[in-house]
Design an enzyme around this catalytic site. Sequence first.
Site, PDB file in Angstrom:
ATOM      1  N   CYS A  68       0.559  22.154   6.312  1.00 18.37           N
ATOM      2  CA  CYS A  68       0.620  20.687   6.225  1.00 18.37           C
ATOM      3  C   CYS A  68       1.909  20.256   5.531  1.00 18.37           C
ATOM      4  O   CYS A  68       2.091  19.075   5.250  1.00 18.37           O
ATOM      5  CB  CYS A  68      -0.604  20.152   5.496  1.00 18.37           C
ATOM      6  SG  CYS A  68      -0.792  20.833   3.851  1.00 18.37           S
ATOM      7  N   CYS A 102       1.497   4.133   4.850  1.00 14.68           N
ATOM      8  CA  CYS A 102       2.029   4.359   6.196  1.00 14.68           C
ATOM      9  C   CYS A 102       3.541   4.204   6.186  1.00 14.68           C
ATOM     10  O   CYS A 102       4.077   3.113   6.386  1.00 14.68           O
ATOM     11  CB  CYS A 102       1.423   3.363   7.177  1.00 14.68           C
ATOM     12  SG  CYS A 102      -0.317   3.647   7.446  1.00 14.68           S
ATOM     13  N   CYS A 122       0.821  -1.199   0.000  1.00 15.34           N
ATOM     14  CA  CYS A 122       0.000   0.000   0.000  1.00 15.34           C
ATOM     15  C   CYS A 122       0.861   1.258   0.000  1.00 15.34           C
ATOM     16  O   CYS A 122       0.661   2.155  -0.815  1.00 15.34           O
ATOM     17  CB  CYS A 122      -0.932  -0.033   1.213  1.00 15.34           C
ATOM     18  SG  CYS A 122      -1.577   1.546   1.734  1.00 15.34           S
TER      19      CYS A 122
END
Length: 387
Positions: free
Chosen positions: A342, A19, A16
């Site tokens: 951010c 993370c 994925c």
Amino acid sequence: MTEQTTFAPCPKRKQCGGCQLMHLPYARQLERKQARLEGLLGRFGPVAPIAGMARPYHYRGKVQAAFGVDGRGRIISGVYQSGSHRIVCVDDCLLEDETADAIIVSIRRMMPKFKMTAYDERRGRGFLRHVLVRRSASTGEVMVVLVATEARFPLQKPFLAALLDAHPEITTVVLNINDAFTPLVLGKREKTLFGPGFIEDELCALRFRISPASFYQVNPAQTELLYRTAIGFAALTGRERVLDAYCGTGTIGLAAAGSAESVAGVELNRDAVRDAIANARRNGIRNAWFTCADAGQFMAQCAREGERCDVVFMDPPRAGASAEFLESLLLLGPQRVVYVSCNPETLARDLGRLTRGGYRAERIQPVDMFPHTEHVETVVLMSRVKE
Ligand code: SAH
């Protein structure tokens, strides 16, 4: 000492790629983010210890699943592998809201029964492309957005009935039509199939409306902390004219409006501006206005017209503020600038410009909005030093 993991990391972590830090215990992740911020921002002033989460799991209230077909023609759902369009099958993610994940799995399992096909990207055929679920932890409201290639499907009514029966927590369902060959998830057209077409979230004692396309922070607990920090830094007394730049649905400005003379918000996304206006009305706030415009152009106009502005909140996207925005900000010369960022790289660049223009960083407070990922949010208070 070797680093220990505190739990078995996600089995899909490598495929994925979402993370980047999950192999580290949470305390190490925070240390790493702190060190990175000190490296980038330390020259502007001391960086306060990053505010982490007590339980850093299942914090994402917005979940987006891509739908497709595997080599054997079976419907699959999950996330795109970082940097590609290969779907990694994910049914439960450690970061995502568990209710949202369960709804997505239910939809996938129900599809064959209701003759719904999944979009096959290679062939450009099929019906369902994505499912987006947003759940508000504070109100419990749940929005399901079905992103599909067509505006109608034959068994829509019985499908909806079955979905609502399986998940009575769903408060609205929207069908979004995206028939273009595009990496964007949402198309322009939408049709509300059930409920009001939006959900409400409660934040900083206000109610906010969230539409399918509007930007809204995904981690509610940390967002509250972020906004409270930003508004605290502004030290409002009730007499200030406040500008909320890159305001999204108006969250920061509206939460500050009670302690300001007036708030002007500027935002490029039309849907978000519409939500911001509705949010002001919904909360009985009468001293806030919102404009749909490029923040840089809006600031330049304010500067040309010699507007008075005491405090500026700015919360730009990852690219940071435009040069036009920063130059106009320096012309406007507010007493305080509260920068919510951010992306620490563009933050450092923009702080450099503001520092050369006569501002000084007084406070730097990082907040961990996205545990297990590399992302980090930072609030900086800048004060004008030169008259
Ligand atoms: N302050 C809000 C939104 C921050 S995200 C919140 O906390 O929820 C950044 C926002 O900037 C997005 O809503 C995006 O639509 C908006 N945006 C991006 N480029 C812009 C520009 N050039 N001018 C104005 N707004 C812009």
